[in-house]
Design a protein around this motif. Sequence first.
Motif, mmCIF file in Angstrom:
data_model
loop_
_atom_site.group_PDB
_atom_site.id
_atom_site.type_symbol
_atom_site.label_atom_id
_atom_site.label_comp_id
_atom_site.label_asym_id
_atom_site.label_seq_id
_atom_site.Cartn_x
_atom_site.Cartn_y
_atom_site.Cartn_z
ATOM 1 N N TYR A 1 -0.781 -2.675 -10.431
ATOM 2 C CA TYR A 1 -0.622 -3.388 -9.172
ATOM 3 C C TYR A 1 -1.966 -4.010 -8.821
ATOM 4 O O TYR A 1 -3.001 -3.362 -8.902
ATOM 5 C CB TYR A 1 -0.200 -2.410 -8.080
ATOM 6 N N PHE B 1 3.824 14.837 -13.782
ATOM 7 C CA PHE B 1 2.887 15.517 -14.663
ATOM 8 C C PHE B 1 2.682 16.980 -14.301
ATOM 9 O O PHE B 1 2.459 17.812 -15.157
ATOM 10 C CB PHE B 1 1.574 14.750 -14.757
ATOM 11 N N ILE C 1 1.821 0.807 -15.577
ATOM 12 C CA ILE C 1 2.210 0.283 -14.268
ATOM 13 C C ILE C 1 0.942 -0.235 -13.629
ATOM 14 O O ILE C 1 -0.065 0.487 -13.563
ATOM 15 C CB ILE C 1 2.812 1.396 -13.375
ATOM 16 N N LEU D 1 2.443 1.976 -3.226
ATOM 17 C CA LEU D 1 1.445 2.522 -4.136
ATOM 18 C C LEU D 1 1.347 4.031 -3.987
ATOM 19 O O LEU D 1 1.286 4.777 -4.954
ATOM 20 C CB LEU D 1 0.100 1.890 -3.768
ATOM 21 N N ILE E 1 4.174 9.954 -9.845
ATOM 22 C CA ILE E 1 3.544 10.174 -11.156
ATOM 23 C C ILE E 1 2.899 11.552 -11.231
ATOM 24 O O ILE E 1 3.103 12.302 -12.170
ATOM 25 C CB ILE E 1 2.510 9.073 -11.459
ATOM 26 N N ILE F 1 -6.800 -4.270 -3.579
ATOM 27 C CA ILE F 1 -6.521 -3.052 -4.345
ATOM 28 C C ILE F 1 -6.132 -3.386 -5.775
ATOM 29 O O ILE F 1 -5.384 -4.320 -6.025
ATOM 30 C CB ILE F 1 -5.330 -2.281 -3.710
ATOM 31 N N PHE G 1 -4.617 -1.115 -9.024
ATOM 32 C CA PHE G 1 -4.129 0.209 -9.382
ATOM 33 C C PHE G 1 -3.521 0.139 -10.764
ATOM 34 O O PHE G 1 -2.821 -0.811 -11.095
ATOM 35 C CB PHE G 1 -3.065 0.630 -8.361
ATOM 36 N N PHE H 1 -2.157 10.953 -19.394
ATOM 37 C CA PHE H 1 -2.170 9.697 -18.643
ATOM 38 C C PHE H 1 -3.594 9.310 -18.285
ATOM 39 O O PHE H 1 -4.500 10.146 -18.289
ATOM 40 C CB PHE H 1 -1.330 9.803 -17.371
ATOM 41 N N ALA I 1 -1.708 2.811 -13.822
ATOM 42 C CA ALA I 1 -1.373 4.140 -14.335
ATOM 43 C C ALA I 1 -0.756 3.970 -15.705
ATOM 44 O O ALA I 1 0.119 3.134 -15.903
ATOM 45 C CB ALA I 1 -0.393 4.833 -13.397
ATOM 46 N N LEU J 1 4.324 5.757 -5.432
ATOM 47 C CA LEU J 1 4.282 5.706 -6.895
ATOM 48 C C LEU J 1 3.326 6.753 -7.449
ATOM 49 O O LEU J 1 3.657 7.514 -8.351
ATOM 50 C CB LEU J 1 3.844 4.312 -7.332
ATOM 51 N N MET K 1 0.833 -1.206 0.000
ATOM 52 C CA MET K 1 0.000 0.000 0.000
ATOM 53 C C MET K 1 0.868 1.255 0.000
ATOM 54 O O MET K 1 0.612 2.211 -0.711
ATOM 55 C CB MET K 1 -0.915 -0.029 1.232
ATOM 56 N N TRP L 1 2.954 -6.788 -9.313
ATOM 57 C CA TRP L 1 3.182 -5.672 -10.232
ATOM 58 C C TRP L 1 3.390 -6.126 -11.674
ATOM 59 O O TRP L 1 4.029 -7.131 -11.923
ATOM 60 C CB TRP L 1 4.438 -4.892 -9.815
ATOM 61 N N PRO M 1 0.846 6.415 -18.395
ATOM 62 C CA PRO M 1 1.276 7.690 -18.969
ATOM 63 C C PRO M 1 1.807 7.518 -20.398
ATOM 64 O O PRO M 1 2.190 6.411 -20.783
ATOM 65 C CB PRO M 1 2.403 8.130 -18.039
ATOM 66 N N TYR M 2 1.789 8.572 -21.173
ATOM 67 C CA TYR M 2 2.331 8.506 -22.534
ATOM 68 C C TYR M 2 2.801 9.877 -23.008
ATOM 69 O O TYR M 2 2.315 10.908 -22.537
ATOM 70 C CB TYR M 2 1.287 7.969 -23.529
#
Lengths: 157, 722
Positions: B534, A15, B532, A4, A11, B539, B541, B581, B543, A7, A1, B483, B545-546
Amino acid sequence: MKKLLYLSTAISLIFMACGDKDDEKRDMQRPSITDKGIEVSPSNCQSFKRGDSIPFRYVFTDNEELGAYNIEIHNNFTHHTHSTAKEDCDLDTEKHPVNPWVYNHDFAIPQNSTEYTADFNIPVPKDKDVGDYHFMIRLTDKAGWQEIKSVEIKITE
Amino acid sequence: MLATILATVAVSLSLYGAMPLQDRVVPCEADTFFVVDTVSKYDSIVLLDDVKISGHSEKDFQMTSSQNKVQVNREYLEDNFTGSLSQTLEIVPGVKAISIGSSQSKPTIRGMGFNRMAVAENGIKHSSQQWGDDHGLEINQFEVDKVEIIKGPSALQFGSDAIGGVMNLFTNYAPLKDFEGSFLLTGRSNNQHLGLSAKIGGRSNKLFYKAGISVADYADYKVTADSIQYYSYWIKLKDKRLRNTAGKEYDADIMLGYIGKRFHTDIKISDNFSKSGFFADAHGLEVRLSNIDYDKSKRDICLPYQQVNHLKILSHSVLSVDKINLEANVAYQNNLREEHSEPISHGYMPTPDNTKERMFNKNTYTANIGLSAFISENNTLQGGINTELQKNDIDGWGFIIPTFSTLSLGGYLFDKHTIKENFIINGGIRYDYASTHIHGYSDWYKTPVGWNDSVYKQRSEDIKRNFNSLTYSFGLDYNIDEWIFKVNMGKSFRIPIAKELGADGINYHIFRYEKGNSSLDAEQSYQLDAGIKYTDSRIAFQADPYVNYFPNYIYLNPTAAYTEGLQTYYYTQAEVFRYGFELQVSYLITSYLQAEFQTEYLSSKQLSGPKKGYSLPFSVPWSMDCGLRYTFDKNKSGFIAINIHVVGDQNEIVPPEKTTEGYWILNMQASKRFRIGKNDMKVALQIKNILDKRYFDHTSYYRLIDVPEPSRNISLSIGYNF
């Protein structure tokens, strides 16, 4: 957790860092067709006689630089409408065009103008159909934004 | 509210029951159109895994490709059905629909739409009039078994156009039983939509068949406004309905197949017909009044309207010999589109004598051969050849694109190497050649030149161009514990379309003078994607991005000049940089209750050319969804979910767009599956815009004329499988 959380923070930071800095100046405003300090012509629901002329008087403004304008006159005998005015004019009964008046001219505006007053006369031909017409004014600025104004006029004997 | 929709369904049902479709009295409808064959389409349910971002098969699926892929199964589509497939798929982060009215729309992936993304059915590119901003997709959403969305460059498999990504629709699932079938009845309150879809299928030994039919009929849709204000002109609406946006759709399909041990083949014929009205008070951007009594009925389709028929014949065969799979796809598609409007004179064009403003008749022939070789346990090599021939004929008094024909040939090689079970790399290369011939076009009426002369003005030159393109892509997948990491880099391209190369005239639909550029290069795009992911028991998750760079994005640039009374736009190429993203998180609070969150962001900027510093047209604003989902029982037989959809302001615009303010709306969904003997029934309910908020969608076609989005819409669907 926890991983996470790190991360997602990383991110979002990336941005946010490359978010727009708005270094270039861009024109985001439309030009305007106005009555600044003058009485405009033609105005909505005005009538003009064949053989006379339509005085054209409007003031154009823009925040950066005006582009060009165009005047187009076409018949509205079948009642399609583009009026930008809230009031309705009295229209003649519907009819089919026989020899309708078509006027379509592009006009330049001197470079680097932010305000320009157009003032000249448009002669109305003697031999064209009388009736309801649309008088369209189209105006651009240098960046390519456009403003349109439509005026309903009537051509009479 | 529920009563309203049930009443709508009931009334419409009795209406349908009392009279055959064709005979219903529709006041202003003069024409009847080709009746679609009543044989055809639909498969029987093959239930896949839930789209939820969890589960083993999802992990396996994700490890199959370094591209960013999302699978949407039939069940999920059913729970989310809207007026059109593109709108239904807006549930996928990164996917948006550019809508015209309530049931016509086209998709965009990460802001790339029109000819910058591809839609494929069973691997064959769908070929309609993708370039038009008021055209729909012409695909029946009830036919679809599964959707796979690839976000990012996909030129390697699909050739030209697949810059933003691919929406790959699968409609070829084989039935599992001797005989099976299903019905789906849908009703929507906002546009009083009623739809019925039925399919049957069966399997006997090695042979199978499927057939289906769908009909839908809807009225003018409702917005949250009594009047529309456009250029200070007031358009009063009757009962808040957008005049003349009613429509109907008929679909039919049939499929026959053979499944052997080493050989599998199937052929599918489908036809999609739709007719829908355009908002009556504006034609393109032009406000217009008419003598047609639009308010007489909210269900009639008067002028202006569009009607499209898309016929498709797809053949798919696979032969497996030892460690080699050989695949052949052959297809024919015909897309016939007509746009009708009241004839009026404009400029030097006299009043035409008919209503056929535009017609496009496009024939597309496709043949693809592919080969996969399992060289070793760790290495798979794929290669293939794609060929496509397109011919697009035009007719009607309003010119917008010239007649053209295009021949494309492409060949590719792709290798996937498994270094370790959890570490896979891949790479591929492709070469394309395309030859396009644009036919010259001259006006059917004369335009005065000089003092005493007039000519039939040429609107498009006769142009022949050839294009070559070398594209590639490479990437990796890495999995450790919960992951998954992905990186993919790809180059993609598209050849310029006829309008971009050959246009030279007034686009009467949007009232501007468009000038093509016959020397445009093929558009190229480089994109770097990462993923990415998880997943644990509670949970999930993800993401994605580009970053994306175009050295020569084809852009229709507005200028200050006028030609023939209309603002001049010309096609040019500019450098464009984009990044963005998508992010999704879901958290299982208890085993029955799940919280979901997703957001997407995209920014684009022109780095060179006359509009340096500006964004691109139809830029998708930032958005976010927060939701709660409650599952009824362990068997997942039902759920209820509530969701808040938040959209940010869009101030990044280019002429002639308008800035669009952000908004939020509240939506809900519920569905429940019941067992009836050996069969099952499913009831799904959706309410969109529960609070009846007034808002504008930046990527809606009617945004430009200040039409707000639909008001509250309650949809109910009842499905029965046997």
